[in-house]
Scaffold this motif. Structure first.
Motif, PDB file in Angstrom:
ATOM      1  N   ASN A  13      59.136   2.608  85.318  1.00 51.66           N
ATOM      2  CA  ASN A  13      59.135   3.758  84.358  1.00 51.66           C
ATOM      3  C   ASN A  13      59.773   3.355  83.074  1.00 51.66           C
ATOM      4  OD1 ASN A  13      61.392   3.628  85.728  1.00 51.66           O
ATOM      5  ND2 ASN A  13      61.845   5.915  85.898  1.00 51.66           N
ATOM      6  N   ASP A  15      60.652   2.585  79.263  1.00 49.37           N
ATOM      7  CA  ASP A  15      60.118   2.968  78.114  1.00 49.37           C
ATOM      8  C   ASP A  15      60.126   1.794  77.235  1.00 49.37           C
ATOM      9  OD1 ASP A  15      62.779   2.807  77.528  1.00 49.37           O
ATOM     10  OD2 ASP A  15      63.105   4.953  76.966  1.00 49.37           O
ATOM     11  N   ARG A  16      59.771   1.942  75.997  1.00 53.39           N
ATOM     12  CA  ARG A  16      59.735   0.772  74.983  1.00 53.39           C
ATOM     13  C   ARG A  16      61.143   0.216  74.807  1.00 53.39           C
ATOM     14  NH1 ARG A  16      57.378  -1.739  70.946  1.00 53.39           N
ATOM     15  NH2 ARG A  16      55.267  -0.621  71.044  1.00 53.39           N
ATOM     16  N   ASN A  83      54.797  -2.381  83.354  1.00 54.35           N
ATOM     17  CA  ASN A  83      55.213  -1.156  82.504  1.00 54.35           C
ATOM     18  C   ASN A  83      54.601  -1.087  80.989  1.00 54.35           C
ATOM     19  OD1 ASN A  83      57.973   0.033  83.769  1.00 54.35           O
ATOM     20  ND2 ASN A  83      57.969  -1.839  84.383  1.00 54.35           N
ATOM     21  N   ASN A  86      53.046   2.069  79.956  1.00 51.68           N
ATOM     22  CA  ASN A  86      53.993   3.169  79.434  1.00 51.68           C
ATOM     23  C   ASN A  86      54.115   3.385  77.980  1.00 51.68           C
ATOM     24  OD1 ASN A  86      54.245   3.461  82.331  1.00 51.68           O
ATOM     25  ND2 ASN A  86      56.441   2.636  82.158  1.00 51.68           N
ATOM     26  N   LEU A  87      53.832   2.283  77.228  1.00 45.29           N
ATOM     27  CA  LEU A  87      53.825   2.221  75.767  1.00 45.29           C
ATOM     28  C   LEU A  87      52.665   3.268  75.177  1.00 45.29           C
ATOM     29  CD1 LEU A  87      54.890  -1.561  75.005  1.00 45.29           C
ATOM     30  CD2 LEU A  87      56.253   0.576  75.123  1.00 45.29           C
ATOM     31  N   LYS A  88      52.723   4.136  74.460  1.00 46.11           N
ATOM     32  CA  LYS A  88      51.888   4.927  73.855  1.00 46.11           C
ATOM     33  C   LYS A  88      51.486   4.516  72.598  1.00 46.11           C
ATOM     34  CE  LYS A  88      51.677   7.661  77.573  1.00 46.11           C
ATOM     35  NZ  LYS A  88      51.342   7.024  78.824  1.00 46.11           N
TER      36      LYS A  88
END
Length: 88
Positions: A13, A15-16, A83, A86-88
């Motif tokens: 999980n 994030d950036r 991971n 998880n980057l959008k």
């Protein structure tokens, strides 16, 4: 198992900020291990688009493929790779 091996906690999980932090740690470890080429591969990771990060991580893993003494770096890069979606 030798005393320098560590268990890698599977984290899915990130994030950036978490991904970029891990890449910075990997870059620092690569520099400390005298792996300047690997460190350079990851140098422009902060703020890079997802596709670029994916390519950098794949290239780094390929570069490390014939370096069995760098299992810890491979494991960290694989964690980052997991991971990246998880980057959008």
């Amino acid at each position: 198992m030798s005393s320098h091996e560590q268990t890698l906690k599977l984290v899915t999980n990130l994030d950036r900020a978490g991904i970029e932090s891990r890449l910075a740690q990997i870059r620092g470890a690569a520099q400390s291990a005298g792996l300047a080429e690997l460190a350079q591969m990851l140098a422009d990771a902060p703020g890079a688009p997802r596709a670029q990060l994916e390519q950098q991580v794949r290239n780094a893993l390929k570069w490390l493929a014939d370096k069995p003494d760098q299992k810890a770096l491979v494991a960290q890069l694989e964690l980052v790779e997991i991971n990246l979606p998880n980057l959008k």
